[in-house]
Design a protein around this motif. Structure first.
Motif, mmCIF file in Angstrom:
data_model
loop_
_atom_site.group_PDB
_atom_site.id
_atom_site.type_symbol
_atom_site.label_atom_id
_atom_site.label_comp_id
_atom_site.label_asym_id
_atom_site.label_seq_id
_atom_site.Cartn_x
_atom_site.Cartn_y
_atom_site.Cartn_z
ATOM 1 N N ALA A 190 0.838 -1.209 0.000
ATOM 2 C CA ALA A 190 0.000 0.000 0.000
ATOM 3 C C ALA A 190 0.869 1.254 0.000
ATOM 4 N N GLU A 191 1.982 1.230 0.725
ATOM 5 C CA GLU A 191 2.896 2.374 0.755
ATOM 6 C C GLU A 191 3.543 2.584 -0.610
ATOM 7 N N LEU A 192 3.880 1.494 -1.291
ATOM 8 C CA LEU A 192 4.417 1.599 -2.654
ATOM 9 C C LEU A 192 3.402 2.279 -3.553
ATOM 10 N N THR A 193 2.142 1.850 -3.484
ATOM 11 C CA THR A 193 1.086 2.452 -4.303
ATOM 12 C C THR A 193 0.946 3.936 -4.002
ATOM 13 N N ARG A 194 0.985 4.298 -2.715
ATOM 14 C CA ARG A 194 0.844 5.710 -2.332
ATOM 15 C C ARG A 194 2.000 6.542 -2.903
ATOM 16 N N GLN A 195 3.225 6.063 -2.733
ATOM 17 C CA GLN A 195 4.375 6.837 -3.204
ATOM 18 C C GLN A 195 4.416 6.936 -4.728
ATOM 19 N N ILE A 196 4.119 5.834 -5.414
ATOM 20 C CA ILE A 196 4.135 5.853 -6.878
ATOM 21 C C ILE A 196 3.059 6.784 -7.416
ATOM 22 N N THR A 197 1.857 6.716 -6.852
ATOM 23 C CA THR A 197 0.766 7.578 -7.294
ATOM 24 C C THR A 197 1.160 9.048 -7.154
ATOM 25 N N GLN A 198 1.818 9.378 -6.071
ATOM 26 C CA GLN A 198 2.272 10.751 -5.837
ATOM 27 C C GLN A 198 3.335 11.161 -6.861
ATOM 28 N N GLU A 199 4.279 10.268 -7.143
ATOM 29 C CA GLU A 199 5.400 10.586 -8.033
ATOM 30 C C GLU A 199 4.988 10.751 -9.500
ATOM 31 N N ILE A 200 3.973 10.001 -9.953
ATOM 32 C CA ILE A 200 3.627 10.050 -11.381
ATOM 33 C C ILE A 200 2.519 11.042 -11.699
ATOM 34 N N ARG A 224 2.575 14.172 -12.034
ATOM 35 C CA ARG A 224 3.004 15.197 -12.994
ATOM 36 C C ARG A 224 3.077 14.672 -14.426
ATOM 37 N N TYR A 225 2.957 13.362 -14.623
ATOM 38 C CA TYR A 225 2.997 12.773 -15.965
ATOM 39 C C TYR A 225 1.625 12.247 -16.375
ATOM 40 N N GLU A 226 0.588 12.814 -15.809
ATOM 41 C CA GLU A 226 -0.781 12.381 -16.091
ATOM 42 C C GLU A 226 -1.069 12.487 -17.590
ATOM 43 N N GLY A 227 -1.729 11.483 -18.119
ATOM 44 C CA GLY A 227 -2.060 11.440 -19.540
ATOM 45 C C GLY A 227 -1.028 10.678 -20.365
ATOM 46 N N ARG A 228 0.109 10.346 -19.780
ATOM 47 C CA ARG A 228 1.133 9.588 -20.491
ATOM 48 C C ARG A 228 1.145 8.155 -19.971
ATOM 49 N N THR A 229 1.728 7.265 -20.750
ATOM 50 C CA THR A 229 1.867 5.866 -20.343
ATOM 51 C C THR A 229 3.310 5.448 -20.542
ATOM 52 N N ALA A 230 3.885 4.845 -19.537
ATOM 53 C CA ALA A 230 5.260 4.353 -19.648
ATOM 54 C C ALA A 230 5.289 3.176 -20.615
ATOM 55 N N ALA A 231 6.291 3.155 -21.481
ATOM 56 C CA ALA A 231 6.423 2.070 -22.449
ATOM 57 C C ALA A 231 7.483 1.064 -22.027
ATOM 58 N N ALA A 256 -0.016 -1.020 -8.951
ATOM 59 C CA ALA A 256 -0.120 0.260 -8.253
ATOM 60 C C ALA A 256 -0.738 1.337 -9.129
ATOM 61 N N ALA A 257 -0.424 1.326 -10.421
ATOM 62 C CA ALA A 257 -0.952 2.342 -11.351
ATOM 63 C C ALA A 257 -1.143 1.700 -12.721
ATOM 64 N N PRO A 258 -2.228 0.932 -12.897
ATOM 65 C CA PRO A 258 -2.407 0.176 -14.146
ATOM 66 C C PRO A 258 -2.573 1.037 -15.394
ATOM 67 N N GLN A 259 -3.067 2.275 -15.270
ATOM 68 C CA GLN A 259 -3.220 3.124 -16.444
ATOM 69 C C GLN A 259 -1.882 3.710 -16.883
#
Length: 195
Positions: free
Chosen positions: A101-111, A113-120, A158-161
């Motif tokens: 859950a902490e991983l999900t919280r930190q990752i959600t916070q970190e990404i 600023r890149y909303e709308g993009r998808t990591a390849a 943690a961030a499927p989108q």
């Protein structure tokens, strides 16, 4: 009696040397040949000519611009983005729900600023040190690899989108043995597609 009576002459040696040199040149020339393109095994139907009317464009008409070719993907953007998280490596490797859950919280916070993009493509560099933690002690490469792999496996959950589905070909974990990196740090390198 001559000293060279039992030896072949220098001229015979030069002949063999010339023959070997010629063979090397032939091999280099043949190796540098560019193969011809193979014909398409299924060329498709042959177009049938049809009659078309030709019109002379008027003075006010201008040619329309050709749309860009979007049939091919642009590839990976060479500019990467790095985000970092810090967790308890042993708790995450063990799969403890609180650490996940902490991983999900930190990752959600970190990404955010890149909303709308998808990591390849994603590379995760984990650091786990021996001893009391912090940035002292030597890097335990085995635990660091296990930590990085645990983070890599959990990122799509943690961030499927944002992250692609987990595959070792596109989300990989590595150890980071750089000096001064605190134990429990995971640096995540993100590669995006060119747009």
């Amino acid at each position: 009696m001559s000293r060279d009576a039992g030896r072949p002459g220098g001229l015979a040696f030069a002949g063999w040397l010339f023959a070997d040199l010629l063979l090397v040149i032939v091999l280099v020339v043949l190796g540098s040949e560019v193969p011809a393109d193979e014909p398409d095994p299924d060329p498709g139907p042959t177009p049938t000519p049809t009659a078309t009317a030709t019109a002379t464009p008027g003075p006010s008409r201008s040619p329309s611009p050709t749309p860009p070719d979007t049939s091919r993907p642009g590839g990976l953007d060479p500019v990467t983005v790095s985000v970092g998280i810090r967790l308890d490596p042993d708790a995450l490797i063990a799969g403890r729900p609180a650490e996940t859950a902490e991983l999900t919280r930190q990752i959600t916070q970190e990404i955010k600023r890149y909303e709308g993009r998808t990591a390849a493509f994603v590379m995760v560099f984990g650091t786990v040190r021996t001893g009391s933690g912090g940035s002292g002690g030597s890097v335990d490469t085995g635990r660091s690899d296990a930590y990085a792999t645990a983070v890599a496996r959990l990122l799509p959950q943690a961030a499927p989108q944002f992250f692609p589905p987990y595959s070792e070909k596109i989300i990989r974990g590595y150890h980071d043995s750089g000096s001064g990196i605190a134990s429990g740090t995971a640096r995540i390198e993100l590669f995006f597609l060119l747009s």
